[in-house]
Write an enzyme that holds these catalytic residues in place. Structure first.
Site, short mmCIF file in Angstrom:
data_model
loop_
_atom_site.label_atom_id
_atom_site.label_comp_id
_atom_site.label_asym_id
_atom_site.label_seq_id
_atom_site.Cartn_x
_atom_site.Cartn_y
_atom_site.Cartn_z
N ASP A 220 -6.00 13.88 9.47
CA ASP A 220 -6.39 12.56 8.90
C ASP A 220 -7.92 12.50 8.81
OD1 ASP A 220 -5.68 12.22 12.03
OD2 ASP A 220 -7.53 11.19 11.52
N ASP B 269 -9.76 10.05 10.13
CA ASP B 269 -10.21 9.05 11.07
C ASP B 269 -10.45 7.74 10.31
OD1 ASP B 269 -10.45 8.73 13.88
OD2 ASP B 269 -12.58 8.43 13.64
N1 ADE Z 1 -5.79 13.48 16.57
C1 ADE Z 1 -5.44 13.50 15.28
N2 ADE Z 1 -6.20 12.65 14.57
C2 ADE Z 1 -7.05 12.05 15.43
C3 ADE Z 1 -8.08 11.10 15.32
N3 ADE Z 1 -8.38 10.55 14.14
N4 ADE Z 1 -8.75 10.74 16.43
C4 ADE Z 1 -8.45 11.29 17.62
N5 ADE Z 1 -7.49 12.20 17.79
C5 ADE Z 1 -6.80 12.60 16.71
#
Ligand code: ADE
Length: 278
Positions: free
Chosen positions: A215, A217
């Protein structure tokens, strides 16, 4: 008599999500519990051979009831791999991306970490025996080279080098935090690789991480919030690529070798604090 440098018979430890060990071609498979003085590892270890090379898999969160990153017994996990005979550890971990050019599906062979975890046991050393290992270069470059070559050979979207910010969780970051980490020029963010990397160094294991982006974030203007649904969807596609990567990298790591050029296997040589001689 002439000294010959020791030869190491590599045993490859692999820490990853569930499903990583469902790998085609893994022979002589056997799940075995390994006891440690640090308590229980996340799960039993799966011993086997890939292309003849000894491998040991550890499901980081355990099979069955998953444990959150803060609750994992990192010391038991690393110690169990050490006791199982591992000489190297490849860690495969889901992360969020802090960079536009690292979209979901990309793999990053990170070379640095920023450890922002605060609720985990972080050292094998404490009262009675004190040691300060160097973490200046937390990733074994030899393992990183092998992973990069294997990933490129498979045509996977891969970046070599990058900084992984390890947060405590389990909540995802606020937008302000996400932007702060971007301003620190971090590349990916996750919850699992610390203190794993520190403990691997204390255990004198060569260690490398493949950070698999799930992703963007929450900093990204078009991805305002991280959702578990989105992470899990990409996670499954990444797991398939991760298995291919493991199958590709392991055969080249199995040949007997000399000492680690970077000294990962001798990290304690100058790290232990002893009482001054009287
Ligand atoms: N693991 C997968 N995506 C994450 C994210 N955006 N922040 C922290 N851990 C993750």
């Amino acid at each position: 008599p002439q000294q010959t440098s020791p030869r190491v018979e590599p045993v490859i430890g692999l820490i990853g999500g569930s499903g990583l060990y469902d790998i085609a071609g893994l022979e002589e498979r056997e799940w075995r519990r390994v006891a440690t003085p640090w308590g229980e590892p996340s799960d039993a270890l799966l011993f086997g051979r890939l292309a003849g090379v000894r491998c040991v898999f550890l499901p980081r969160h355990g099979r069955g009831h998953p444990a959150p990153p803060s609750a994992l017994n990192y010391r038991a996990n690393i110690d169990a791999l050490k006791r199982a005979g591992c000489t190297e550890v490849i860690s495969l971990s889901a992360v969020g991306s802090l960079r536009e050019d690292l979209p979901p599906g990309h793999f990053v062979i990170v070379d640095q970490f920023i450890d922002r975890t605060f609720a985990r046991e972080k050292s094998f050393f404490g009262c009675g025996c004190v040691a300060h290992v160097s973490m200046a270069h937390p990733v074994c470059a030899r393992l990183g080279d092998a992973l990069e070559e294997a990933a490129r050979g498979l045509g996977l979207p891969v970046a070599r080098g990058g900084t992984y910010l390890v947060m405590e969780g389990p909540q995802f970051s606020t937008k302000a935090e996400s932007e702060l980490y971007r301003s620190w020029r971090c590349d990916v963010i996750g919850m699992t690789n610390m203190p794993e990397a520190k403990l691997a160094r204390e255990a004198e294991l060569c260690y490398a991480t493949v950070a698999m982006v799930t992703d963007f974030d929450c900093w990204h203007p078009e991805h305002d919030a991280v959702t578990v649904e989105q992470v899990v969807k990409v996670l499954f596609a990444n797991a398939e690529k991760a298995r291919a990567l493991v199958r590709a990298v392991v055969p080249g790591l199995g040949a007997p070798r000399g000492l680690c050029p970077q000294g990962c296997d001798r990290a304690l040589d100058n790290a232990v604090v002893t009482a001054p001689e009287k």
